[in-house]
Design a protein around this motif. Structure first.
Motif, PDB file in Angstrom:
ATOM      1  N   PRO A 106       3.784  -2.149  -4.003  1.00 43.74           N
ATOM      2  CA  PRO A 106       4.475  -1.313  -3.016  1.00 43.74           C
ATOM      3  C   PRO A 106       3.543  -0.767  -1.932  1.00 43.74           C
ATOM      4  O   PRO A 106       3.910  -0.744  -0.747  1.00 43.74           O
ATOM      5  CB  PRO A 106       5.063  -0.188  -3.875  1.00 43.74           C
ATOM      6  N   LEU A 107       2.346  -0.316  -2.330  1.00 52.26           N
ATOM      7  CA  LEU A 107       1.434   0.249  -1.336  1.00 52.26           C
ATOM      8  C   LEU A 107       0.995  -0.805  -0.332  1.00 52.26           C
ATOM      9  O   LEU A 107       0.934  -0.546   0.881  1.00 52.26           O
ATOM     10  CB  LEU A 107       0.213   0.861  -2.034  1.00 52.26           C
ATOM     11  N   THR A 108       0.699  -2.013  -0.819  1.00 51.53           N
ATOM     12  CA  THR A 108       0.303  -3.097   0.086  1.00 51.53           C
ATOM     13  C   THR A 108       1.434  -3.421   1.058  1.00 51.53           C
ATOM     14  O   THR A 108       1.207  -3.622   2.253  1.00 51.53           O
ATOM     15  CB  THR A 108      -0.073  -4.352  -0.712  1.00 51.53           C
ATOM     16  N   GLN A 114       5.819  -4.192   5.593  1.00 51.55           N
ATOM     17  CA  GLN A 114       6.927  -4.916   4.964  1.00 51.55           C
ATOM     18  C   GLN A 114       7.866  -3.900   4.293  1.00 51.55           C
ATOM     19  O   GLN A 114       7.868  -3.741   3.085  1.00 51.55           O
ATOM     20  CB  GLN A 114       6.389  -5.911   3.942  1.00 51.55           C
ATOM     21  N   THR A 115       8.645  -3.236   5.117  1.00 44.99           N
ATOM     22  CA  THR A 115       9.462  -2.123   4.625  1.00 44.99           C
ATOM     23  C   THR A 115      10.949  -2.470   4.627  1.00 44.99           C
ATOM     24  O   THR A 115      11.396  -3.373   5.329  1.00 44.99           O
ATOM     25  CB  THR A 115       9.233  -0.868   5.479  1.00 44.99           C
ATOM     26  N   ASP A 116      11.703  -1.700   3.843  1.00 40.26           N
ATOM     27  CA  ASP A 116      13.153  -1.859   3.747  1.00 40.26           C
ATOM     28  C   ASP A 116      13.824  -0.533   4.081  1.00 40.26           C
ATOM     29  O   ASP A 116      13.163   0.505   4.237  1.00 40.26           O
ATOM     30  CB  ASP A 116      13.546  -2.288   2.326  1.00 40.26           C
ATOM     31  N   THR A 708      12.395  -9.368  -6.891  1.00 43.00           N
ATOM     32  CA  THR A 708      12.074  -9.396  -5.465  1.00 43.00           C
ATOM     33  C   THR A 708      11.316  -8.124  -5.103  1.00 43.00           C
ATOM     34  O   THR A 708      11.087  -7.254  -5.943  1.00 43.00           O
ATOM     35  CB  THR A 708      13.351  -9.482  -4.604  1.00 43.00           C
ATOM     36  N   GLN A 709      10.950  -8.024  -3.842  1.00 35.73           N
ATOM     37  CA  GLN A 709      10.232  -6.836  -3.382  1.00 35.73           C
ATOM     38  C   GLN A 709      11.167  -5.858  -2.651  1.00 35.73           C
ATOM     39  O   GLN A 709      10.716  -4.902  -2.037  1.00 35.73           O
ATOM     40  CB  GLN A 709       9.091  -7.233  -2.438  1.00 35.73           C
ATOM     41  N   LEU A 710      12.488  -6.104  -2.748  1.00 36.11           N
ATOM     42  CA  LEU A 710      13.433  -5.233  -2.068  1.00 36.11           C
ATOM     43  C   LEU A 710      13.273  -3.790  -2.541  1.00 36.11           C
ATOM     44  O   LEU A 710      13.262  -3.516  -3.744  1.00 36.11           O
ATOM     45  CB  LEU A 710      14.870  -5.693  -2.342  1.00 36.11           C
ATOM     46  N   GLY A 711      13.155  -2.892  -1.596  1.00 41.49           N
ATOM     47  CA  GLY A 711      13.090  -1.472  -1.916  1.00 41.49           C
ATOM     48  C   GLY A 711      11.735  -0.997  -2.376  1.00 41.49           C
ATOM     49  O   GLY A 711      11.577   0.179  -2.726  1.00 41.49           O
ATOM     50  N   GLN A 712      10.726  -1.868  -2.372  1.00 42.44           N
ATOM     51  CA  GLN A 712       9.407  -1.425  -2.830  1.00 42.44           C
ATOM     52  C   GLN A 712       8.737  -0.493  -1.827  1.00 42.44           C
ATOM     53  O   GLN A 712       7.937   0.346  -2.207  1.00 42.44           O
ATOM     54  CB  GLN A 712       8.499  -2.627  -3.096  1.00 42.44           C
ATOM     55  N   ALA A 713       9.041  -0.672  -0.547  1.00 46.88           N
ATOM     56  CA  ALA A 713       8.387   0.147   0.475  1.00 46.88           C
ATOM     57  C   ALA A 713       9.380   0.485   1.583  1.00 46.88           C
ATOM     58  O   ALA A 713      10.163  -0.366   2.011  1.00 46.88           O
ATOM     59  CB  ALA A 713       7.186  -0.596   1.062  1.00 46.88           C
ATOM     60  N   SER A 714       9.360   1.737   2.029  1.00 49.86           N
ATOM     61  CA  SER A 714      10.242   2.146   3.124  1.00 49.86           C
ATOM     62  C   SER A 714       9.635   3.346   3.845  1.00 49.86           C
ATOM     63  O   SER A 714       8.719   4.005   3.337  1.00 49.86           O
ATOM     64  CB  SER A 714      11.640   2.484   2.599  1.00 49.86           C
ATOM     65  N   VAL A 715      10.173   3.608   5.018  1.00 49.17           N
ATOM     66  CA  VAL A 715       9.713   4.733   5.857  1.00 49.17           C
ATOM     67  C   VAL A 715      10.932   5.505   6.304  1.00 49.17           C
ATOM     68  O   VAL A 715      11.961   4.921   6.661  1.00 49.17           O
ATOM     69  CB  VAL A 715       8.918   4.230   7.082  1.00 49.17           C
ATOM     70  N   VAL A 875       7.494   2.896  -3.000  1.00 50.19           N
ATOM     71  CA  VAL A 875       6.806   3.945  -2.253  1.00 50.19           C
ATOM     72  C   VAL A 875       7.547   4.172  -0.933  1.00 50.19           C
ATOM     73  O   VAL A 875       7.970   3.226  -0.277  1.00 50.19           O
ATOM     74  CB  VAL A 875       5.319   3.577  -2.011  1.00 50.19           C
ATOM     75  N   ARG A 876       7.717   5.450  -0.594  1.00 46.27           N
ATOM     76  CA  ARG A 876       8.409   5.796   0.654  1.00 46.27           C
ATOM     77  C   ARG A 876       7.545   6.802   1.424  1.00 46.27           C
ATOM     78  O   ARG A 876       7.226   7.879   0.917  1.00 46.27           O
ATOM     79  CB  ARG A 876       9.779   6.383   0.358  1.00 46.27           C
ATOM     80  N   MET A 877       7.193   6.414   2.639  1.00 43.47           N
ATOM     81  CA  MET A 877       6.458   7.308   3.531  1.00 43.47           C
ATOM     82  C   MET A 877       7.477   8.110   4.340  1.00 43.47           C
ATOM     83  O   MET A 877       8.348   7.535   4.998  1.00 43.47           O
ATOM     84  CB  MET A 877       5.560   6.510   4.469  1.00 43.47           C
ATOM     85  N   ILE A 878       7.371   9.436   4.285  1.00 42.57           N
ATOM     86  CA  ILE A 878       8.320  10.307   4.976  1.00 42.57           C
ATOM     87  C   ILE A 878       7.564  11.102   6.031  1.00 42.57           C
ATOM     88  O   ILE A 878       6.674  11.904   5.710  1.00 42.57           O
ATOM     89  CB  ILE A 878       9.021  11.256   3.988  1.00 42.57           C
ATOM     90  N   LEU A 879       7.901  10.882   7.291  1.00 40.82           N
ATOM     91  CA  LEU A 879       7.277  11.594   8.401  1.00 40.82           C
ATOM     92  C   LEU A 879       8.029  12.897   8.641  1.00 40.82           C
ATOM     93  O   LEU A 879       9.264  12.900   8.776  1.00 40.82           O
ATOM     94  CB  LEU A 879       7.295  10.739   9.668  1.00 40.82           C
TER      95      LEU A 879
END
Length: 886
Positions: A106-108, A114-116, A708-715, A875-879
């Motif tokens: 997820p971090l990579t 590569q976000t969803d 799959t990698q769906l949902g592994q990373a998002s912003v 992992v989700r990055m929240i600004l």
């Protein structure tokens, strides 16, 4: 941005398909990377290039250029290059890494853009929470069945699957649901990952019934044997006729495959001696012995004699059932205990009973239930044989026979028409032997008399049969009468109907009982009226006398009817007016019934549905079902672009769209389906799919996320005044990963297998408790893709330190969760060992070897906790920004 050194390996953000790039050189403004996997060279600006440095950490696995894999023991830096020290003691510079990257953490994915959609994060959490709740309650495999939550069925399924190897004889009386019990056991083994290949052998006439039961009740689609071209190597579940088990040509193809579960319905029809015509290694007996899990089903376990019954028990467990003489002696002892068990069950306590308990070494604590449990513990076959009877299961109503003699076929049909018109509010099931008669009669009722009728026969495919059955089940605008061929006596249950018309009578009482059993089942709430229109000079008039007046098997269930029919039928039908013969038949029937009753194992019946445990189990499942999967399916529909609409109260339509993210909806027909999350609605509407947490649709969603990698990373964006603008929150989901081979044993003891951390840039605290998923989800907003990539680029150097803080908190949570689960598991294992040791002291079929096995199993599972790992799964990055920013 880190300095670029020749030989370093970098990943191009947004273009992971290029593989792992290698720095070739730099100039004042650009850096050049060569991507060996695609033989391409790219130049990037030195100022904020869309690149991410690849670094494997301790414990991670990497691949070399020669395809060999190694695990990192330590990472060293040498002149700006990473050098990996492996567990084998080798030093591998990053220049030797493989050119394709098999690392989608997820971090990579976040660092490389590569976000969803952020909602994928919530979807993953909701799906895992619902799934884990079932495991934590130790009820996995018991929720997904389209059937009423009957305590005796749930109890049998749970008890049978508590043992490492499920080898059991299911011998409930007709109408109590042996097929459902077998299906629950199969489903539980599959859900727990303890089985993947299942072979089910049934009488030819019951193949359609089993197919319907597996598909409609358990959503198990099987490979249906139809010809010698059948491929036994494909698929999970295979449904075959009995005759193949003694087929010299087919058995080698069957035994050549690996099977985890063998199920044999109507097992008393298969003689164990028949196997001698085959090579010993290719007989069905040899297959049964080597298959880990074995289920034998029969409603008449001792129909062919006690010795044949013993042989089946020996097939289930040869180490326990060694000598027939010993078995007979034990059975005599168990029958003696039946009076004690009956008295305790009825709370009929006197001094003689207390003395008997004392002689058995059972202490009296003024508690009948506790004493009864101690008595039942002394019953050996109760760990292998399950038999529930109508005496022990409530919910059955009486049958009433109504005869309607007619002078001609036309008069018979006229009686039917007149009766249906006079009773238009009644639902009527009519069964006849052939499809032709069923079609003609249904056509006659509808087209000639305007009576709403529908036909149900083997000429229809499963979907057409479903529609016919659903049309009959509808309260309003539904068919008044369902006209069935003999297949209507198999596989479908119509407890909502209270009138059965037998247009003709079958040739065997077992088939007759099958017909009546479509209505006379648990769930029926009224007296069952059985109508028999017949011609006085026709063959059915004689059969009616035989079944009703001689055998008495129409108004009541007669366990001895089948055996007496096979013994006397030919002689009696040749001389139906021989009063002496009729008297002999009735006397033989009474005698056999008395033998069956005297040999009735009360201990076995009580042991097959111990109370109050069985009732409590049904209550637990019902309570767990209050949290349905409706929210998860709605979230999936929005994320995957599926049509999910409400049709009626509790009824929904789920159909594919032209722009779905996946090619097919798992567990759903190609054209979509009508579904419900409510068990009661599913029981009334057989055309509606019952979607529980264990339905293939939900399991398919789990597979999508794990595969799959769906949902592994998002912003996402959080508009708030409480956090300085531009600060970053990092939300991470962590999974407690258990070795698959022992997941079924360890996973139930984890309260949560998905952990969550929420850390703020520059902070050290875990904010996950203060900002829960439920409170955070409504506040966050999505951002345009271009803005997401810019945010990632600007925050790339800031993300890893925040991640490391969260990792520290996750490890602390992980240690506590695993320690608690381990402690609970060890306590349960110790209790199981003590229980086995106690049973070995009072039960002749439990010995010291069972204690040793329990201890070995517990030790193996204890050691498996050492292999449990913490893995990031999302992992989700929240600004953070002031309100009104977007």
């Amino acid at each position: 941005m880190s300095d670029f050194i020749q030989g370093q390996r970098w990943l191009a953000d947004g273009e992971p398909e290029l593989g792992l790039g290698m720095v070739q050189g730099t100039d004042a403004r650009t850096v050049t990377l060569y991507f060996p996997a695609v033989d391409d060279e790219r130049c990037y600006a030195l100022r904020q290039p869309p690149l991410t440095r690849i670094r494997f950490e301790r414990g991670e696995e990497f691949q070399r250029r020669d395809q060999r894999k190694a695990e990192v023991k330590a990472v060293h830096d040498l002149n700006g290059l990473h050098v990996y020290e492996t567990l084998d003691g080798e030093m591998v510079p990053e220049t030797e890494l493989a050119d394709t990257l098999d690392r989608n953490s997820p971090l990579t994915r976040l660092m490389t853009g590569q976000t969803d959609h952020p909602n994928w994060f919530n979807f993953r959490a909701a799906l895992n929470a619902g799934h884990q709740a079932i495991w934590s309650a130790h009820l996995n495999g018991l929720l997904g069945t389209r059937s009423a939550l009957l305590p005796h069925q749930l109890y049998v399924a749970k008890q049978a699957t508590e043992r490492t190897r499920v080898r059991a004889l299911l011998s409930d009386e007709v109408g109590l649901g042996k097929t459902i019990e077998a299906g629950l056991i199969i489903n539980r083994l599959l859900q727990q990952g303890r089985a993947s290949r299942v072979l089910i052998a049934v009488p030819d006439a019951l193949q359609a019934q089993w197919l319907v039961e597996l598909v409609r009740r358990f959503s198990l689609h099987c490979e249906f044997y139809q010809s010698e071209d059948h491929d036994f190597g494909m698929g999970q579940v295979h449904l075959i006729p009995h005759r193949l088990l003694n087929d010299i040509e087919e058995m080698p193809w069957i035994t050549a495959q690996e099977w985890d579960v063998l199920v044999v319905d109507e097992a008393h029809h298969l003689s164990l001696d028949d196997a001698e015509v085959l090579d010993d290694t290719e007989s069905w007996v040899a297959l049964a012995r080597k298959t880990p899990h074995l289920l034998l089903l029969t409603a008449t376990p001792e129909q062919l004699g006690q010795e044949a019954h013993f042989q089946r028990l020996q097939l289930l467990d040869a180490s326990r059932f060694t000598r027939f003489e010993d078995y007979q002696a034990d059975e005599s002892h168990f029958i003696e205990l039946s009076s004690v068990a009956t008295a305790l069950y009825n709370d009929d306590i006197d001094d003689a009973l207390l003395d008997r308990l004392a002689s058995l070494g059972i202490e009296w604590h003024n508690d009948s239930r506790r004493a009864l449990a101690d008595v039942l513990d002394r019953h050996g076959p109760g760990r292998v044989v399950y038999r529930n009877t109508r005496r022990g299961v409530s919910g059955f109503f009486p049958r009433e026979v109504h005869t309607h003699p007619a002078e001609s076929e036309a008069q018979r049909q006229q009686w039917l028409v007149d009766w249906l018109k006079a009773n238009r509010t009644e639902k009527v099931l009519l069964i006849t032997q052939t499809a032709e008669v069923a079609q003609e009669l249904s056509h006659h009722l509808w087209h000639d008399h305007g009576l709403e009728s529908t036909a149900f026969h083997e000429g229809l495919n499963l979907i057409e049969r479903d529609r016919a059955a659903a049309h009959f089940a509808k309260d309003e605008d539904g068919a008044q009468v369902l006209v069935c061929s003999e297949i209507g006596g198999e596989g479908r249950n119509f407890q909502f109907s209270h009138h059965l018309v037998l247009w003709d009578l079958p040739h065997h009482p077992d088939v007759l009982e099958q017909r009546i059993g479509r209505l006379d089942r648990i769930g029926q709430d009224q007296t069952i009226h059985i109508h028999l229109p017949f011609l006085p000079d026709g063959p059915d008039a004689v059969r009616l006398r035989w079944y009703h007046d001689v055998l008495g098997c129409i108004e009541t269930l007669q366990p001895a009817a089948g055996a007496i029919h096979e013994r006397f039928a030919d002689t009696w039908f040749a001389n139906p007016d021989d009063s002496a013969l009729t008297t002999e038949v009735r006397q033989s029937l009474d005698e056999l019934n008395r033998e069956l009753e005297s040999g009735r194992d009360v201990m076995l019946e009580l042991n097959s549905c111990r109370q109050p445990e069985a009732d409590e189990l049904a209550i637990q499942v019902a309570e767990l079902e209050q949290n349905t999967a409706e929210n998860v399916v709605e979230m999936a529909a929005n994320l995957l672009n599926l049509h999910f609409e409400t049709l009626d109260d509790g009824i929904f339509e789920l159909i594919p769209s032209d722009n779905m993210m996946i090619p097919v909806i798992p567990g759903i027909p190609e054209g979509g389906a009508v579904i419900t999350f409510d068990r009661q609605r599913a029981l009334v509407r057989e055309d509606v799919l019952f979607v529980s947490w264990e339905h293939p649709l939900i399991v398919g969603f789990m597979d999508i996320l794990s595969g799959t990698q769906l949902g592994q990373a998002s912003v996402a964006l959080l508009e708030t005044k409480q956090v300085p603008a531009g600060q970053v929150l990092l939300e991470v989901q962590w999974q407690i990963a258990i070795p698959p081979r022992l997941a079924h044993a360890l996973k139930p003891y984890l309260n949560h297998n998905l952990l969550r951390t929420l850390t703020l840039e520059g902070g050290t605290a875990d904010l996950s408790s203060a900002l829960t998923e439920a409170s955070l989800a409504p506040q966050i907003k999505t951002l345009p893709v271009k803005m997401v990539r810019k945010l990632i680029q600007s925050a790339k150097e800031r993300i890893p330190p925040i991640y490391d803080v969260g990792l520290g908190h996750a490890k602390a949570q992980f240690d506590v969760a695993v320690a608690d689960a381990r402690r609970e598991h060890e306590a349960a294992s110790d209790a199981k060992i003590e229980r086995t040791r106690y049973l070995a002291s009072v039960n002749p079929l439990v010995n010291e070897q069972d204690v040793v096995k329990a201890e070995m199993q517990a030790e193996m599972q204890r050691q498996a906790w050492d292999d449990v790992e913490l893995q990031p799964v999302g992992v989700r990055m929240i600004l953070c920004a002031p309100p009104g920013t977007v």
